[in-house]
Design a protein around this motif. Structure first.
Motif, PDB file in Angstrom:
ATOM      1  N   HIS A  60       3.702   8.033  11.973  1.00 41.27           N
ATOM      2  CA  HIS A  60       3.454   8.887  10.811  1.00 41.27           C
ATOM      3  C   HIS A  60       4.722   9.622  10.384  1.00 41.27           C
ATOM      4  O   HIS A  60       4.719  10.385   9.435  1.00 41.27           O
ATOM      5  N   SER A  82      -0.330   0.732   8.426  1.00 36.70           N
ATOM      6  CA  SER A  82      -1.130   1.853   7.935  1.00 36.70           C
ATOM      7  C   SER A  82      -1.504   1.537   6.493  1.00 36.70           C
ATOM      8  O   SER A  82      -0.817   0.765   5.825  1.00 36.70           O
ATOM      9  N   ALA A  83      -2.594   2.141   6.059  1.00 37.82           N
ATOM     10  CA  ALA A  83      -2.949   1.998   4.648  1.00 37.82           C
ATOM     11  C   ALA A  83      -2.085   2.944   3.824  1.00 37.82           C
ATOM     12  O   ALA A  83      -1.580   2.606   2.760  1.00 37.82           O
ATOM     13  N   GLY A  84      -1.898   4.150   4.361  1.00 37.19           N
ATOM     14  CA  GLY A  84      -1.084   5.142   3.662  1.00 37.19           C
ATOM     15  C   GLY A  84       0.385   4.752   3.703  1.00 37.19           C
ATOM     16  O   GLY A  84       0.844   4.162   4.674  1.00 37.19           O
ATOM     17  N   LEU A 107      -9.125  -1.545   7.149  1.00 36.88           N
ATOM     18  CA  LEU A 107      -9.589  -0.340   7.844  1.00 36.88           C
ATOM     19  C   LEU A 107     -10.672   0.412   7.075  1.00 36.88           C
ATOM     20  O   LEU A 107     -11.142   1.466   7.521  1.00 36.88           O
ATOM     21  N   ARG A 244      -5.243  12.492   3.993  1.00 37.80           N
ATOM     22  CA  ARG A 244      -4.048  13.072   4.586  1.00 37.80           C
ATOM     23  C   ARG A 244      -4.191  14.599   4.560  1.00 37.80           C
ATOM     24  O   ARG A 244      -4.726  15.156   3.602  1.00 37.80           O
ATOM     25  N   HIS A 292      -7.091  12.279  14.043  1.00 39.88           N
ATOM     26  CA  HIS A 292      -6.662  11.176  13.164  1.00 39.88           C
ATOM     27  C   HIS A 292      -7.016   9.814  13.781  1.00 39.88           C
ATOM     28  O   HIS A 292      -6.123   8.999  14.060  1.00 39.88           O
ATOM     29  N   SER A 295      -8.849   4.889  11.767  1.00 41.20           N
ATOM     30  CA  SER A 295      -8.709   3.425  11.897  1.00 41.20           C
ATOM     31  C   SER A 295      -8.705   2.974  13.361  1.00 41.20           C
ATOM     32  O   SER A 295      -8.432   1.813  13.655  1.00 41.20           O
ATOM     33  N   MET A 304      -5.056  -4.690  11.646  1.00 44.85           N
ATOM     34  CA  MET A 304      -3.886  -4.034  11.024  1.00 44.85           C
ATOM     35  C   MET A 304      -2.588  -4.631  11.554  1.00 44.85           C
ATOM     36  O   MET A 304      -1.632  -4.846  10.807  1.00 44.85           O
TER      37      MET A 304
END
Ligand SMILES: O=C(O)[C@H](O)CO
Length: 326
Positions: A60, A82-84, A107, A244, A292, A295, A304
Motif C-alpha cells: 500500500h 490490487s484493485a486500487g 475481488l 480507502r 483491511h 480481498s 489477484m
C-alpha cells in the motif's frame, strides 16, 4: 506496439515475498527471471529494481519516482496486485511510457462480503457486545439491552456502483431490504438491472439507513465523507467504508460516533494503516474495525496474483493488458 525487452529472459521484480506462488510460477513458466524482495524494505526495492523490465507490486506504499529512477528506462511494465491504484502517479507513468495493470473484478465478491459483514456487525452492535462480555457487563435480564437496527426493510445507499458496489447490491437482495439507492457520476444500466435507484449524494445521505462507500480514492473522493456529510445522515444510520481510509475525514467520523450524530460505523480501511493498537477508534463501542481484509480470501488472492502475472506477461509481450489502468 511491440515493446523492446532489454533483458532476455525478462526480469520481473516481485516486491513482496508473501505474494501467492501461483502468479510467480506463471511468470517463471513463461520464461521470466523473477527477483523477489524478501523484506519489503524500500532500500531493498531500490537496490533490486535496477535493470528490471517489470515490477509486480503488492504494497500500500506509494510507488514513488525514486523507484522508477532506480529501475532505469528499460522498466516499461508494472502490475499492481490490487484493485486500487491511488498509490501510483499515473501522469508520471504515462510520461515515461510505462504500462500499469491492476486487479479489479476478481475481488468484487470478497470485498462485497466484507461490506455486508460490517453492515451487520455495526448495526447489531458486535463490538459493544464483545466488550460487555469482556468487562462482565452481560445484561441478559434486560430486554432493552444491545438493541440493534434491522437491515430488512431498510434503505441502503451505495456510493459508487462499480464492480464492488454492484456485488453489494446483489447481496442485499437476500436481506429483504426496502430499497437500494446509489450515487456516482452517472446513472448506470446495471443499477436498473439490480433494482437500485440513482439519486444525488444529498438524497442518498438523508434517506439511507445504511451508507456503504465503495468508490476509488481520487482527488474528488478524498475527504468526501466529512462533518457536513455525517450531519446529513439519519441519527439511526450506519456508515460503512470498504474503499480507502482517505475518503473519510476520520476525526469527523469519530465525532459523529461519539456525539450520536450517527448510530454506528464499520471500517475495513482507515488512516493510518496499520492502525496503532492504542488508537482511540478501537475504544469506540459503536465502531467495528477490520484490518483491511476485503480481498483476503485464498481464492481471491490467488486470482489477484494470477491476474497481475498475466497483465505483466501481456505488457512484456507488447499486448494490451487484461485490466489496464494506463
Ligand atoms: O485495492 C485493493 O485491491 C484492496 O484494497 C486490497 O489492497
Amino acid at each position: 506496439k511491440q515493446l523492446t525487452i532489454m533483458n532476455n529472459p525478462p526480469k520481473v521484480l516481485v516486491t513482496n515475498p508473501t505474494v501467492p506462488s501461483i502468479g510467480i510460477e506463471l511468470l517463471t513458466e513463461k520464461g521470466c527471471q523473477v527477483i523477489i524482495v524478501e523484506n519489503e524494505s524500500r532500500e531493498e526495492i531500490l537496490k533490486k529494481v535496477k535493470g528490471v523490465d517489470a515490477v509486480f507490486w503488492f504494497s500500500h506504499e506509494k510507488f514513488s519516482n525514486d523507484i522508477l529512477d532506480a529501475a532505469g528506462s528499460q522498466l516499461k511494465v508494472i502490475g499492481t496486485m490490487s484493485a486500487g491504484y491511488n498509490h501510483f502517479n499515473l501522469d508520471e507513468l504515462k510520461k515515461r511510457g510505462i504500462k500499469l495493470g491492476n486487479t479489479p473484478k476478481v475481488l468484487n465478491e470478497a470485498v462485497a462480503d466484507v461490506a455486508i459483514l460490517l453492515s451487520l456487525a455495526a448495526s447489531r452492535r458486535i463490538q459493544e457486545g464483545r466488550l460487555a462480555i469482556e468487562n462482565n457487563q452481560w445484561k441478559n435480564t434486560d430486554a432493552q439491552w444491545l438493541l440493534g437496527t434491522d437491515i430488512a426493510n431498510s434503505t441502503v445507499g451505495i456510493i459508487g456502483l462499480g464492480g464492488i458496489g454492484q456485488a453489494i447490491a446483489k447481496r442485499l437482495k437476500g436481506f429483504d431490504v426496502k430499497q437500494v439507492l446509489y450515487t456516482g457520476h452517472k446513472e448506470k444500466p446495471e443499477g436498473e438491472e439490480l433494482g437500485a435507484k440513482f439519486v444525488s449524494l444529498d438524497t442518498l445521505n438523508r434517506e439511507s439507513d445504511f451508507i456503504i462507500v465503495a468508490v476509488p480514492l481520487t482527488n474528488e473522493t478524498n475527504g468526501m465523507c466529512n462533518e457536513d456529510f455525517f450531519s446529513k445522515m439519519k441519527k439511526t444510520a450506519v456508515f460503512i467504508n470498504v474503499s480507502r481510509g482517505q475518503v473519510v475525514d476520520q476525526p469527523a467520523l469519530i465525532d459523529a460516533l461519539k456525539n450520536g450524530t450517527i448510530f454506528a460505523a464499520g471500517l475495513d480501511v482507515m488512516t493510518p494503516e496499520p492502525l496503532p493498537s492504542d488508537h482511540e477508534m478501537l475504544k469506540l463501542p459503536n465502531l467495528v474495525v477490520l484490518p483491511h481484509i476485503g480481498s483476503a480470501t485464498k481464492n481471491t488472492r490467488d486470482a489477484m496474483s494470477t491476474l497481475t502475472a498475466q497483465n505483466i506477461l501481456r505488457g512484456l509481450g507488447g499486448e494490451e493488458m487484461f485490466t489496464p489502468v494506463v
